[in-house]
Design a protein around this motif. Structure first.
Motif, PDB file in Angstrom:
ATOM      1  N   ASP A  23       0.834  -1.203   0.000  1.00  0.00           N
ATOM      2  CA  ASP A  23       0.000   0.000   0.000  1.00  0.00           C
ATOM      3  C   ASP A  23       0.869   1.254   0.000  1.00  0.00           C
ATOM      4  O   ASP A  23       0.582   2.228  -0.705  1.00  0.00           O
ATOM      5  CB  ASP A  23      -0.927   0.009   1.212  1.00  0.00           C
ATOM      6  N   ALA A  24       1.930   1.228   0.800  1.00  0.00           N
ATOM      7  CA  ALA A  24       2.800   2.402   0.896  1.00  0.00           C
ATOM      8  C   ALA A  24       3.629   2.592  -0.367  1.00  0.00           C
ATOM      9  O   ALA A  24       3.727   3.701  -0.906  1.00  0.00           O
ATOM     10  CB  ALA A  24       3.710   2.271   2.115  1.00  0.00           C
ATOM     11  N   PHE A  25       4.219   1.525  -0.873  1.00  0.00           N
ATOM     12  CA  PHE A  25       5.099   1.652  -2.035  1.00  0.00           C
ATOM     13  C   PHE A  25       4.325   2.027  -3.302  1.00  0.00           C
ATOM     14  O   PHE A  25       4.857   2.726  -4.168  1.00  0.00           O
ATOM     15  CB  PHE A  25       5.864   0.347  -2.257  1.00  0.00           C
ATOM     16  N   LEU A  26       3.092   1.584  -3.401  1.00  0.00           N
ATOM     17  CA  LEU A  26       2.307   1.893  -4.597  1.00  0.00           C
ATOM     18  C   LEU A  26       1.781   3.324  -4.610  1.00  0.00           C
ATOM     19  O   LEU A  26       1.203   3.762  -5.607  1.00  0.00           O
ATOM     20  CB  LEU A  26       1.148   0.904  -4.738  1.00  0.00           C
TER      21      LEU A  26
ATOM     22  N   ASP B  58       2.260  -2.915 -11.189  1.00  0.00           N
ATOM     23  CA  ASP B  58       1.217  -3.777 -10.645  1.00  0.00           C
ATOM     24  C   ASP B  58       1.548  -4.127  -9.192  1.00  0.00           C
ATOM     25  O   ASP B  58       2.708  -4.089  -8.774  1.00  0.00           O
ATOM     26  CB  ASP B  58       1.103  -5.068 -11.460  1.00  0.00           C
ATOM     27  N   ARG B  59       0.532  -4.499  -8.462  1.00  0.00           N
ATOM     28  CA  ARG B  59       0.721  -4.891  -7.077  1.00  0.00           C
ATOM     29  C   ARG B  59       1.522  -6.193  -7.007  1.00  0.00           C
ATOM     30  O   ARG B  59       1.221  -7.158  -7.713  1.00  0.00           O
ATOM     31  CB  ARG B  59      -0.638  -5.081  -6.397  1.00  0.00           C
ATOM     32  N   GLU B  60       2.543  -6.217  -6.178  1.00  0.00           N
ATOM     33  CA  GLU B  60       3.326  -7.429  -5.986  1.00  0.00           C
ATOM     34  C   GLU B  60       2.475  -8.486  -5.286  1.00  0.00           C
ATOM     35  O   GLU B  60       1.767  -8.195  -4.320  1.00  0.00           O
ATOM     36  CB  GLU B  60       4.557  -7.121  -5.123  1.00  0.00           C
ATOM     37  N   THR B  61       2.527  -9.707  -5.763  1.00  0.00           N
ATOM     38  CA  THR B  61       1.773 -10.769  -5.118  1.00  0.00           C
ATOM     39  C   THR B  61       2.443 -11.169  -3.808  1.00  0.00           C
ATOM     40  O   THR B  61       3.649 -10.976  -3.616  1.00  0.00           O
ATOM     41  CB  THR B  61       1.669 -12.010  -6.011  1.00  0.00           C
ATOM     42  N   PHE B  62       1.645 -11.755  -2.916  1.00  0.00           N
ATOM     43  CA  PHE B  62       2.218 -12.228  -1.657  1.00  0.00           C
ATOM     44  C   PHE B  62       3.237 -13.334  -1.907  1.00  0.00           C
ATOM     45  O   PHE B  62       4.255 -13.412  -1.205  1.00  0.00           O
ATOM     46  CB  PHE B  62       1.126 -12.718  -0.710  1.00  0.00           C
ATOM     47  N   ASP B  63       3.015 -14.169  -2.910  1.00  0.00           N
ATOM     48  CA  ASP B  63       3.966 -15.243  -3.200  1.00  0.00           C
ATOM     49  C   ASP B  63       5.315 -14.688  -3.640  1.00  0.00           C
ATOM     50  O   ASP B  63       6.369 -15.211  -3.252  1.00  0.00           O
ATOM     51  CB  ASP B  63       3.402 -16.167  -4.283  1.00  0.00           C
ATOM     52  N   ASP B  64       5.313 -13.627  -4.448  1.00  0.00           N
ATOM     53  CA  ASP B  64       6.576 -12.991  -4.827  1.00  0.00           C
ATOM     54  C   ASP B  64       7.249 -12.360  -3.615  1.00  0.00           C
ATOM     55  O   ASP B  64       8.461 -12.469  -3.421  1.00  0.00           O
ATOM     56  CB  ASP B  64       6.337 -11.928  -5.902  1.00  0.00           C
TER      57      ASP B  64
ATOM     58  N   VAL C   5       5.009   2.755   6.535  1.00  0.00           N
ATOM     59  CA  VAL C   5       4.010   3.051   7.567  1.00  0.00           C
ATOM     60  C   VAL C   5       2.696   3.341   6.860  1.00  0.00           C
ATOM     61  O   VAL C   5       2.666   4.039   5.839  1.00  0.00           O
ATOM     62  CB  VAL C   5       4.437   4.255   8.429  1.00  0.00           C
ATOM     63  N   ARG C   6       1.623   2.788   7.388  1.00  0.00           N
ATOM     64  CA  ARG C   6       0.302   3.009   6.798  1.00  0.00           C
ATOM     65  C   ARG C   6      -0.018   4.504   6.752  1.00  0.00           C
ATOM     66  O   ARG C   6       0.297   5.237   7.693  1.00  0.00           O
ATOM     67  CB  ARG C   6      -0.755   2.262   7.615  1.00  0.00           C
ATOM     68  N   ARG C   7      -0.641   4.929   5.677  1.00  0.00           N
ATOM     69  CA  ARG C   7      -0.861   6.357   5.448  1.00  0.00           C
ATOM     70  C   ARG C   7      -1.531   7.049   6.630  1.00  0.00           C
ATOM     71  O   ARG C   7      -1.121   8.145   7.050  1.00  0.00           O
ATOM     72  CB  ARG C   7      -1.707   6.553   4.182  1.00  0.00           C
TER      73      ARG C   7
ATOM     74  N   ARG D 188      11.618   9.649  -5.582  1.00  0.00           N
ATOM     75  CA  ARG D 188      10.155   9.555  -5.659  1.00  0.00           C
ATOM     76  C   ARG D 188       9.519   9.539  -4.276  1.00  0.00           C
ATOM     77  O   ARG D 188       8.350   9.899  -4.127  1.00  0.00           O
ATOM     78  CB  ARG D 188       9.754   8.289  -6.426  1.00  0.00           C
ATOM     79  N   THR D 189      10.262   9.106  -3.262  1.00  0.00           N
ATOM     80  CA  THR D 189       9.672   8.921  -1.938  1.00  0.00           C
ATOM     81  C   THR D 189       9.733  10.168  -1.074  1.00  0.00           C
ATOM     82  O   THR D 189       8.940  10.322  -0.145  1.00  0.00           O
ATOM     83  CB  THR D 189      10.391   7.796  -1.185  1.00  0.00           C
ATOM     84  N   GLY D 190      10.717  11.029  -1.304  1.00  0.00           N
ATOM     85  CA  GLY D 190      10.899  12.204  -0.459  1.00  0.00           C
ATOM     86  C   GLY D 190      11.358  11.872   0.945  1.00  0.00           C
ATOM     87  O   GLY D 190      11.191  12.676   1.868  1.00  0.00           O
TER      88      GLY D 190
END
Length: 303
Positions: A175-178, A184-190, A242-244, A278-280
């Motif tokens: 959620d934070a990185f996206l 695309d969202r990384e899968t949990f398996d990856d 950290v969650r938004r 990109r992250t600041g």
């Protein structure tokens, strides 16, 4: 591939990971004066279910010796390296052309890769028309630096994650990185392959902050790197999130301090991480005493 006479190319296989590491390490040593890559980085990355090393990686060989490599990882990420003693023979140019063609075959419209700023690889890509997308920095908490406590708000706690919380850890990170990464969202398996499947992984390496209800709201994931040379063991924080809705409470700094302290308890002398423009977040890391050790640029080109 358009290679110098006497060199050959073939798809990579998992058993090539050590040879790829050797080439990447030699290139980093020549360009940075130090080695930042680990063999475990390659092994765990190639182990992702979404990645097919033979379909997405190529090696250049002089006889049985790997002297150059490239890979393409969707959606638009590439990596490549050439043994410094083989530079100036067109191998890098050939690998760049392969990477563009491979990216196009997977439907990508652009492909880019990180290179040390001002390095021969940076100059090569610039000459081939690659433009800078963003800058990134590797930082280190120096040996012997004070680790200053960062208090948590009442009811919050920092600790090792329970394995049952790993899906929640993945959710917080993605959620934070996206928020700033276009992919695309990384899968949990990856995620599991790269983190929990990484050689040397131990449960203490996944650190979380929980809120008063016990919910995971912050994450730090680290590993221990033991260099092949005489340098001491170093911890590396690969993911920090950290969650938004929980930001601006000091949770990220508390996670970093915890990660640094726990890593020292497990033998690390220094602690590192990387971040990009990109992250600041560069200022956040500098606030806890980290120093920039190398600067990279991500150069990309349309395919």
């Amino acid at each position: 591939m358009d290679l110098p006479e006497g060199l050959t190319a073939r798809p990579l296989v998992m058993s090539d990971a050590r040879a790829v590491y050797d080439v990447m390490a030699a290139q980093e040593l020549a360009d940075l004066g130090m080695v930042e890559i680990e063999e475990a980085d390659i092994v765990s990355d190639w182990a992702r279910p979404s990645f097919d090393v033979s379909a997405q990686g190529v090696g250049v060989f002089d006889g049985d010796r790997l002297v150059g490599y490239a890979e393409f990882a969707r959606p638009d990420r590439g990596d490549a390296a050439v043994d410094p003693s083989y530079r100036g023979r067109g191998i890098g140019t050939a690998l760049a052309a392969w990477m563009r063609e491979k990216a196009a075959s997977f439907g990508a419209t652009v492909v880019g890769m990180p290179v040390p700023e001002g390095s021969p690889s940076d100059r090569l890509l610039a000459g081939l028309g690659y433009e800078v997308r963003w800058s990134s920095w590797v930082l280190q908490l120096p040996e012997g630096a004070d680790i200053v406590d960062r208090p948590l708000p009442d009811g919050y706690a920092v600790r090792e994650a329970d394995p049952s919380e790993y899906p929640a850890v993945h959710t917080v990170v993605e959620d934070a990185f996206l928020e700033w990464s276009v992919r695309d969202r990384e899968t949990f398996d990856d995620f599991r392959a790269v983190v929990m499947g990484r050689p040397g992984f131990e449960p203490w390496m996944v650190r979380v902050v929980t809120d008063p209800a016990g919910e995971v709201v912050g994450v730090a994931i680290e590993s221990i790197y033991v260099p092949d040379d005489d340098r001491p063991a170093e911890a590396f924080v690969s993911r920090l999130a950290v969650r938004r809705d929980q930001r601006n409470r000091g949770l990220a700094q508390a996670l970093m301090v915890d990660a640094f302290r726990v890593a020292r308890d497990h033998g690390a002398v220094t602690c590192g991480l990387s971040t990009d423009s990109r992250t600041g977040a560069l200022g956040l890391y500098e606030k806890v005493g980290m120093k920039v050790t190398s600067t990279w640029v991500n150069r990309a080109i349309s395919v």
